[in-house]
Design an enzyme around this catalytic site. Structure first.
Site, short mmCIF file in Angstrom:
data_model
loop_
_atom_site.label_atom_id
_atom_site.label_comp_id
_atom_site.label_asym_id
_atom_site.label_seq_id
_atom_site.Cartn_x
_atom_site.Cartn_y
_atom_site.Cartn_z
N GLN A 159 43.75 40.72 39.21
CA GLN A 159 45.00 41.25 40.53
C GLN A 159 45.65 39.67 41.07
O GLN A 159 46.28 39.47 41.00
CB GLN A 159 44.13 41.58 41.40
CG GLN A 159 45.22 41.81 43.08
CD GLN A 159 44.36 42.06 44.25
OE1 GLN A 159 43.55 41.53 44.44
NE2 GLN A 159 45.10 42.45 44.93
N TYR A 214 27.75 40.36 45.69
CA TYR A 214 28.49 39.32 45.68
C TYR A 214 29.16 37.22 46.44
O TYR A 214 29.33 36.93 46.03
CB TYR A 214 29.79 40.86 45.17
CG TYR A 214 31.54 39.70 45.68
CD1 TYR A 214 32.24 39.03 44.48
CD2 TYR A 214 31.80 39.53 47.12
CE1 TYR A 214 33.44 38.69 44.92
CE2 TYR A 214 33.72 38.57 46.76
CZ TYR A 214 33.99 38.16 46.05
OH TYR A 214 35.09 38.04 46.01
P1 NAD Z 1 40.23 41.18 39.37
O1 NAD Z 1 38.87 41.72 39.40
O2 NAD Z 1 41.18 41.30 39.70
O3 NAD Z 1 40.02 40.30 37.94
C1 NAD Z 1 39.01 39.15 37.33
C2 NAD Z 1 39.65 39.46 35.79
O4 NAD Z 1 38.17 38.75 35.21
C3 NAD Z 1 39.57 40.65 35.07
O5 NAD Z 1 40.87 40.94 34.51
C4 NAD Z 1 38.79 41.11 34.08
O6 NAD Z 1 38.88 41.74 32.75
C5 NAD Z 1 37.90 39.62 33.90
N1 NAD Z 1 36.69 39.38 33.42
C6 NAD Z 1 36.03 40.23 34.38
N2 NAD Z 1 34.75 39.14 33.44
C7 NAD Z 1 34.71 38.94 32.63
C8 NAD Z 1 34.47 37.95 31.70
N3 NAD Z 1 33.49 37.72 31.64
N4 NAD Z 1 35.26 36.84 31.10
C9 NAD Z 1 36.18 36.90 30.98
N5 NAD Z 1 37.25 37.63 32.33
C10 NAD Z 1 36.61 37.86 32.53
O7 NAD Z 1 39.71 39.68 40.48
P2 NAD Z 1 40.80 38.96 41.15
O8 NAD Z 1 40.26 39.93 43.33
O9 NAD Z 1 41.90 38.48 40.84
O10 NAD Z 1 39.91 38.36 41.49
C11 NAD Z 1 40.27 36.45 40.86
C12 NAD Z 1 39.01 36.01 42.06
O11 NAD Z 1 39.48 35.79 43.12
C13 NAD Z 1 37.64 36.23 41.86
O12 NAD Z 1 36.64 35.64 41.87
C14 NAD Z 1 37.41 36.55 43.39
O13 NAD Z 1 35.40 36.77 43.53
C15 NAD Z 1 38.15 36.26 43.84
N6 NAD Z 1 38.87 37.14 44.85
C16 NAD Z 1 39.32 38.04 45.32
C17 NAD Z 1 40.04 38.68 46.44
C18 NAD Z 1 40.82 39.58 46.59
O14 NAD Z 1 40.90 39.84 47.26
N7 NAD Z 1 41.29 39.81 45.61
C19 NAD Z 1 39.61 37.76 47.55
C20 NAD Z 1 38.55 36.62 47.72
C21 NAD Z 1 38.38 36.25 46.15
#
Ligand code: NAD
Length: 317
Positions: free
Chosen positions: A15, A145
């Site tokens: 995302q 988490y």
């Molecule tokens: P997401 O789940 O949409 O995307 C994560 C991506 O990482 C996916 O494309 C997945 O294929 C990839 N991935 C997972 N495991 C992997 C691995 N072992 N090696 C390589 N790629 C891998 O997550 P997001 O919402 O884009 O979040 C990104 C970061 O931001 C994360 O660290 C999340 O904790 C943090 N975050 C997100 C939010 C939110 O609301 N989206 C809020 C707070 C923090």
């Protein structure tokens, strides 16, 4: 950033990653930004858009890519999010912790100039203040988490102090966007509700009507990331992770804002296990450190965000 070094985005298909990769390519040029994700097929691949299939747990491959591509900045986004993490705690711990340690180790060994790693409001727990939760509040997270993000913050601080690694971090609230689907977090409802509003004018929410949570529109989150990475290192007084605030609302409030634009829209409530996670988090965040240290200011309020989401989803359906 040095003049020749490239940028590696790990978790680029997610995302945040899909929009951050796009923003970085707009700024630095497509060839300078390598998208990495464990997925094989990616919309980021193609002529002029470099893509590597990379599991962040594969430290040898990560190290090889960083050296061969002369990487000077890493944005490490790969993680298992809060709701999915409760279903697969061991996997969440492994990817979230070992993945971060691999990135930090490789970055130090290869002399990477800057690393970005997002933390989350999930570091907070039931004993953290609910209103305007301060930077230095008690954390005590109750999800795997949140535990991984809390420990990750201290690891970032440790690598900064011990090895001089310039690693920077933000505690993102729930992020709202329409381009890529959310990845299994507790705040995903605030994205799903828009898609359902446009498709069927009905939504069954897995949180209770009055559950107040901190949120942010994606373009504010991307701008915050780039502004933090642009800031002078000497201005950054927080090397764990900065509190960051956008807006706060409840499911009832967002439903009301949608119904102003789609009058036939109806919402019902059927809380599940995510209610308990949401209740353990603050409803609003005090981000004065980010404002003072590097000039953070959000742009999107609830009405702007609802307009943008409905416009974006109607264009893409
Ligand atoms: P997401 O789940 O949409 O995307 C994560 C991506 O990482 C996916 O494309 C997945 O294929 C990839 N991935 C997972 N495991 C992997 C691995 N072992 N090696 C390589 N790629 C891998 O997550 P997001 O919402 O884009 O979040 C990104 C970061 O931001 C994360 O660290 C999340 O904790 C943090 N975050 C997100 C939010 C939110 O609301 N989206 C809020 C707070 C923090």
């Amino acid at each position: 950033m040095n003049r020749t070094g490239k940028i590696l985005v790990i978790g680029a298909c997610g995302q945040i990653g899909s929009e951050l990769t796009h923003a970085l390519r707009e700024r630095y040029g497509s060839a300078q930004v390598i998208a990495g994700d464990r997925l094989s097929a990616a919309s980021h691949a193609g002529p002029g858009n470099p893509y590597v299939q990379l599991d962040v747990l594969d430290k040898a491959l990560l190290s090889q890519i960083v050296a061969h591509e002369d990487i000077s900045q890493i944005y490490h986004l790969a993680a298992v999010l809060s709701a999915t993490g409760e279903k697969e705690p061991q996997l969440a711990w492994q990817i979230n912790m070992q993945g971060l340690l691999n990135v930090l180790d490789v970055a130090v060994a290869a002399g990477v100039e800057k690393v970005f790693w997002p933390s989350s409001i999930a570091v907070f727990g039931p004993d953290s203040p609910k209103e305007n939760c301060p930077q230095q509040a008690v954390t005590e997270p109750t999800t795997v988490y949140g535990i991984s993000k809390c420990a990750g913050e201290y690891w970032c601080n440790y690598y900064h102090k011990k090895f001089g690694l310039d690693v920077r971090s933000l505690r993102f609230p729930g992020l709202i966007s329409y381009l890529a689907a959310p990845g299994g977090g507790t705040t995903d409802y605030a994205v799903d509700i828009f898609h359902k509003a446009v498709e069927t004018a009905e939504y069954v929410c897995y949180l209770e009507a009055n559950t107040l949570l901190p949120m942010m529109y994606m373009s504010d989150a991307i701008r915050a990331t780039m502004e933090l990475m642009d800031a002078n290192a000497e201005n950054l007084t927080v090397r764990t992770s900065y509190n960051l605030a956008g807006l706060s609302f409840t499911p009832a409030e967002i439903a009301q804002a949608i119904a102003k634009r789609i009058p036939e829209f109806r919402i019902a409530y059927a809380p599940d296990f995510r209610q308990q996670i949401a209740e353990s988090w603050p409803g609003s965040i005090d981000d004065h450190m980010a404002r003072e240290d590097w000039g953070w200011k959000p742009e999107f309020d609830l009405e702007d965000m609802v307009d943008e989401m409905l416009r974006g989803i109607k264009i893409t359906v």
